[in-house]
Design an enzyme around this catalytic site. Structure first.
Site, PDB file in Angstrom:
ATOM      1  N   ARG A   1       2.872   4.945   6.369  1.00 48.00           N
ATOM      2  CA  ARG A   1       3.267   4.196   7.575  1.00 48.00           C
ATOM      3  C   ARG A   1       3.732   2.780   7.259  1.00 48.00           C
ATOM      4  O   ARG A   1       4.073   2.023   8.169  1.00 48.00           O
ATOM      5  CB  ARG A   1       2.076   4.129   8.551  1.00 48.00           C
ATOM      6  CG  ARG A   1       1.611   5.485   9.037  1.00 48.00           C
ATOM      7  CD  ARG A   1       0.257   5.412   9.677  1.00 48.00           C
ATOM      8  NE  ARG A   1      -0.781   5.001   8.714  1.00 48.00           N
ATOM      9  CZ  ARG A   1      -2.066   4.848   9.033  1.00 48.00           C
ATOM     10  NH1 ARG A   1      -2.473   5.038  10.275  1.00 48.00           N
ATOM     11  NH2 ARG A   1      -2.938   4.487   8.106  1.00 48.00           N
TER      12      ARG A   1
ATOM     13  N   HIS B   1      -2.133  -4.098   4.952  1.00 47.28           N
ATOM     14  CA  HIS B   1      -1.924  -3.667   6.340  1.00 47.28           C
ATOM     15  C   HIS B   1      -3.266  -3.400   7.007  1.00 47.28           C
ATOM     16  O   HIS B   1      -4.198  -2.901   6.375  1.00 47.28           O
ATOM     17  CB  HIS B   1      -1.014  -2.435   6.412  1.00 47.28           C
ATOM     18  CG  HIS B   1      -1.626  -1.179   5.857  1.00 47.28           C
ATOM     19  ND1 HIS B   1      -2.136  -0.189   6.662  1.00 47.28           N
ATOM     20  CD2 HIS B   1      -1.835  -0.766   4.584  1.00 47.28           C
ATOM     21  CE1 HIS B   1      -2.611   0.790   5.896  1.00 47.28           C
ATOM     22  NE2 HIS B   1      -2.446   0.469   4.631  1.00 47.28           N
TER      23      HIS B   1
ATOM     24  N   CYS C   1       0.844  -1.197   0.000  1.00 48.07           N
ATOM     25  CA  CYS C   1       0.000   0.000   0.000  1.00 48.07           C
ATOM     26  C   CYS C   1       0.881   1.249   0.000  1.00 48.07           C
ATOM     27  O   CYS C   1       1.996   1.240   0.516  1.00 48.07           O
ATOM     28  CB  CYS C   1      -0.904   0.001   1.235  1.00 48.07           C
ATOM     29  SG  CYS C   1      -2.089   1.389   1.251  1.00 48.07           S
TER      30      CYS C   1
ATOM     31  N   ASP D   1       0.408   3.802   1.700  1.00 52.31           N
ATOM     32  CA  ASP D   1       0.361   4.394   3.041  1.00 52.31           C
ATOM     33  C   ASP D   1       1.771   4.699   3.569  1.00 52.31           C
ATOM     34  O   ASP D   1       2.642   3.823   3.569  1.00 52.31           O
ATOM     35  CB  ASP D   1      -0.359   3.407   3.975  1.00 52.31           C
ATOM     36  CG  ASP D   1      -0.739   4.044   5.301  1.00 52.31           C
ATOM     37  OD1 ASP D   1       0.145   4.586   5.984  1.00 52.31           O
ATOM     38  OD2 ASP D   1      -1.938   3.996   5.654  1.00 52.31           O
TER      39      ASP D   1
ATOM     40  N   CYS E   1      -6.096  -0.094   6.935  1.00 52.45           N
ATOM     41  CA  CYS E   1      -5.891   0.503   5.609  1.00 52.45           C
ATOM     42  C   CYS E   1      -7.070   1.420   5.247  1.00 52.45           C
ATOM     43  O   CYS E   1      -8.218   0.977   5.211  1.00 52.45           O
ATOM     44  CB  CYS E   1      -5.739  -0.598   4.560  1.00 52.45           C
ATOM     45  SG  CYS E   1      -5.416   0.049   2.894  1.00 52.45           S
TER      46      CYS E   1
HETATM   47 CO    CO Z   1      -3.447   1.190   3.027  1.00 52.21          CO
END
Ligand code: CO
Length: 211
Positions: A44, A96, A40, A42, A99
């Site tokens: 993080r 994750h 992803c 993301d 998400c």
């Molecule tokens: Co995500």
């Protein structure tokens, strides 16, 4: 502009050379990663950092909600290069928990283009409605959808012609499904690894995209 980032870059590069003077010289020659990460976007979930790998050790493709859509030219181009040219040995599809893309896919709100992108997740949700609705609403349900999404994307990758052709010519290649926890930084192997065309799941689900 962005002087802090430029300074961090120099500090990072200096640190690499201090620890290993030949580090960048070696990487200029070629990249030969054994791993291909599909994760992803993301912030993080930084791919290399999570598994402690250096530049040159992992090929990476990231998008919203770690999808491997069989019609996406960007993903397919990266996949083909990873399999045909780099000959990676492991493809890691890494979702994750928590998400935002997964949550956005099924919250019923209109967001525009991203709704189209997230459509495969609504399909996963639709096909697994009974299992998901048996779980408590909120986190447990979303977490399970994150896992199911990874499973479906693993199947997409395994069913791809580049991957199928690699197996047909005897190239070692395994496709794995992991999920990452923002809570403690740990990855969990979902145990859905496909290492060849014979690796249909125990429940006999055929290895073809379920779209
Ligand atoms: Co995500």
């Amino acid at each position: 502009m962005l002087d802090d980032l430029k300074q961090r870059n120099r500090d990072w590069a200096d640190g690499k050379v201090a620890a290993d003077p030949g580090f960048f010289k070696r990487l200029v020659g070629q990249q030969a990663p054994e791993y291909f990460w599909i994760g992803c976007s993301d912030s993080r979930v930084p791919a290399n950092e999570i598994v402690g790998l250096d530049p040159g050790e992992m090929f990476v493709h990231r998008n919203v909600a770690n999808l491997a859509p069989p019609q996406d030219a960007n993903y397919l181009s990266v996949l083909q290069f990873a399999v045909d040219v780099l000959k990676v040995k492991h493809i890691l599809v890494v979702g994750h928990y928590g998400c935002g893309g997964i949550a956005a896919a099924i919250d019923g709100k209109r967001r525009g283009l991203v709704d189209h992108w997230l459509h495969p997740i609504r399909e996963v949700h639709r096909q697994n409605r009974a299992e998901l609705e048996a779980l408590p609403e909120g986190r447990p349900r979303l977490d399970r959808l994150c896992e199911l999404n990874v499973e479906y994307q693993v199947r997409n990758v395994a069913a791809d012609v580049f991957v199928q052709d690699a197996w047909a010519r005897g190239q070692p290649l395994a496709v794995h499904g992991w999920v990452y926890s923002l809570q403690n930084g740990h990855v969990t192997d979902l145990d859905v690894t496909v290492a060849g065309p014979e690796d249909a799941r125990e429940d006999g689900v055929p290895l073809k995209p379920r779209r």
